[in-house]
Scaffold this motif. Structure first.
Motif, PDB file in Angstrom:
ATOM      1  N   VAL A 135     -15.089  10.740 -29.370  1.00 43.71           N
ATOM      2  CA  VAL A 135     -16.069  10.200 -30.321  1.00 43.71           C
ATOM      3  C   VAL A 135     -16.598   8.860 -29.817  1.00 43.71           C
ATOM      4  CG1 VAL A 135     -16.424   9.377 -32.687  1.00 43.71           C
ATOM      5  CG2 VAL A 135     -15.003  11.391 -32.263  1.00 43.71           C
TER       6      VAL A 135
ATOM      7  N   THR B 109     -13.821  18.220 -31.063  1.00 47.75           N
ATOM      8  CA  THR B 109     -14.386  17.044 -30.397  1.00 47.75           C
ATOM      9  C   THR B 109     -14.146  17.092 -28.894  1.00 47.75           C
ATOM     10  OG1 THR B 109     -12.374  15.762 -30.868  1.00 47.75           O
ATOM     11  CG2 THR B 109     -14.185  15.603 -32.448  1.00 47.75           C
TER      12      THR B 109
ATOM     13  N   ALA C 248     -17.970  17.819 -37.450  1.00 45.74           N
ATOM     14  CA  ALA C 248     -16.873  18.510 -36.763  1.00 45.74           C
ATOM     15  C   ALA C 248     -15.823  18.976 -37.762  1.00 45.74           C
ATOM     16  CB  ALA C 248     -16.252  17.591 -35.716  1.00 45.74           C
TER      17      ALA C 248
ATOM     18  N   GLY D 104     -14.533   8.332 -38.049  1.00 45.95           N
ATOM     19  CA  GLY D 104     -15.635   8.450 -37.096  1.00 45.95           C
ATOM     20  C   GLY D 104     -16.307   7.119 -36.818  1.00 45.95           C
TER      21      GLY D 104
ATOM     22  N   VAL E  15     -17.976  13.120 -36.831  1.00 49.91           N
ATOM     23  CA  VAL E  15     -16.671  13.582 -37.309  1.00 49.91           C
ATOM     24  C   VAL E  15     -16.830  14.385 -38.600  1.00 49.91           C
ATOM     25  CG1 VAL E  15     -14.393  12.838 -38.107  1.00 49.91           C
ATOM     26  CG2 VAL E  15     -15.459  11.695 -36.169  1.00 49.91           C
TER      27      VAL E  15
END
Length: 363
Positions: free
Chosen positions: A289, A342, A323, A94, A320
């Motif tokens: 992202v 995402t 998620a 991430g 992240v």
């Protein structure tokens, strides 16, 4: 009267800038605190629930700070042996993708630039899939470095191609950038489809799940290979904040201010390619992202990269992490590919940006 209006406008701009700086000063510690809380909670969430105090105890056992309790050894094994490497991979991926997006947006001077949207992730994925299906002796020779190296080559080549295609008379054209990204994504998708057709059953199963993005195979061995490639390029990129601010004025203006454009371009393109390539090789393509996080940070703290880059790293890691936690618990015991989540977040966000941009052009 006009002079007074100008002074009032300048005073308003200065006030807004001071407010953004104050928010920026609070944003970094706030994101860091949220990340620590998120990690502790994520370590405890799963088929075997572990309370936060026992999560901290398990980490203490892993670090040798706490004597192990025989009754809780199964919790230590789950928390530190299964969940911890996966969470660390989520944080590294991430952070890398969010910073890569922020750097690409600065270079292209375009808020819509994103490693997935403009084709960098797809180029890296195509090269990685080619290594899986066609690598043969070369993949065996390179071992664990086969996928990262292939994805790095694919990401670098795609970045350079996009940069050359999107430049029109020395400037990056927005429409050309997006159209080139669409074309490269389509070509890479076709290439991955053809390679999947020629793969055997074992390769096909691996490719099907991998191309949707997943942290399932994240263990300590994968972490040892991927994390240096994901995080080491952050060091030079985070030191480029001043140069990226100057670049927002245009390459000619930045050059007159003393910025070494060639050196900065080389370091940033290689850094972005290494991070995106390592992320794609480790967990597959994870989109949006690098688009969502830098935009949210700019809304909170302004466009200055001194705050934007480290805040994007923390925000990307947090996004992240959240998620992935949802992906592995929402339909347990099954698991959703994180790339689907995402995309579900980033797709509407991107459409909102396009509508906002359309309204601004009409205005």
């Amino acid at each position: 009267m006009a002079a007074g209006a100008r002074r009032a406008a300048r005073a308003g701009d200065a006030g807004r800038e001071r407010s953004r700086l104050r928010r920026g000063g609070l944003l970094l510690p706030g994101l860091a605190a949220a990340l620590v809380v998120g990690v502790v909670l994520a370590l405890g969430i799963g088929a075997l629930p572990v309370p936060p105090d026992r999560v901290l105890g398990a980490l203490g056992v892993r670090l040798g700070l706490v004597a192990p309790d025989p009754a809780s050894l199964h919790e230590v094994a789950v928390v530190t042996g299964i969940r911890l490497p996966r969470i660390l991979m989520a944080l590294a991926v991430g952070a890398a993708l969010a910073v890569a997006g922020a750097v690409l947006q600065a270079w292209f001077r375009n808020p819509l630039a994103d490693p997935g949207l403009i084709g960098v992730s797809s180029g890296a994925a195509l090269a990685a899939v080619a290594m899986i299906v066609l690598g043969g002796p070369l993949a065996a020779l390179l071992g664990v470095w086969a996928l990262p190296l292939a994805a790095f080559v694919g990401g670098t080549a795609t970045t350079l191609l996009i940069h050359s295609l999107a430049r029109v008379e020395g400037q990056v054209d927005v429409a050309t950038l997006l159209l080139a990204g669409i074309a490269i994504n389509a070509i890479a998708g076709a290439g991955i489809g053809i390679l999947s057709f020629f793969s055997d059953d074992q390769q096909l199963r691996a490719l099907t799940f991998w191309t949707m993005g997943s942290l399932t195979v994240s263990d300590w061995k994968a972490l040892a290979v991927a994390v240096p490639l994901l995080l080491l390029p952050l060091v030079p990129l985070l030191t480029m904040a001043r140069g990226l601010d100057q670049l927002s004025l245009g390459e000619e203006a930045a050059r007159h201010l003393g910025l070494d454009i060639r050196r900065m371009k080389t370091v940033s393109i290689l850094g972005v390619a290494v991070m995106v390539g390592a992320a794609v090789a480790a967990v597959g393509p994870i989109g949006f992202v690098g688009l969502v996080v830098p935009h949210l940070i700019r809304l909170l703290a302004g466009p200055g990269h001194r705050i934007l880059l480290p805040a994007a790293a923390l925000g990307g890691a947090l996004l992240v992490l959240l998620a992935d936690t949802v992906a592995r618990t929402l339909v347990a015991p099954a698991e959703l590919p994180i790339g689907l989540l995402t995309a579900a977040i980033g797709g509407p966000f991107f459409l909102g940006l396009l509508l906002h941009r359309k309204g601004g052009l009409r205005g």
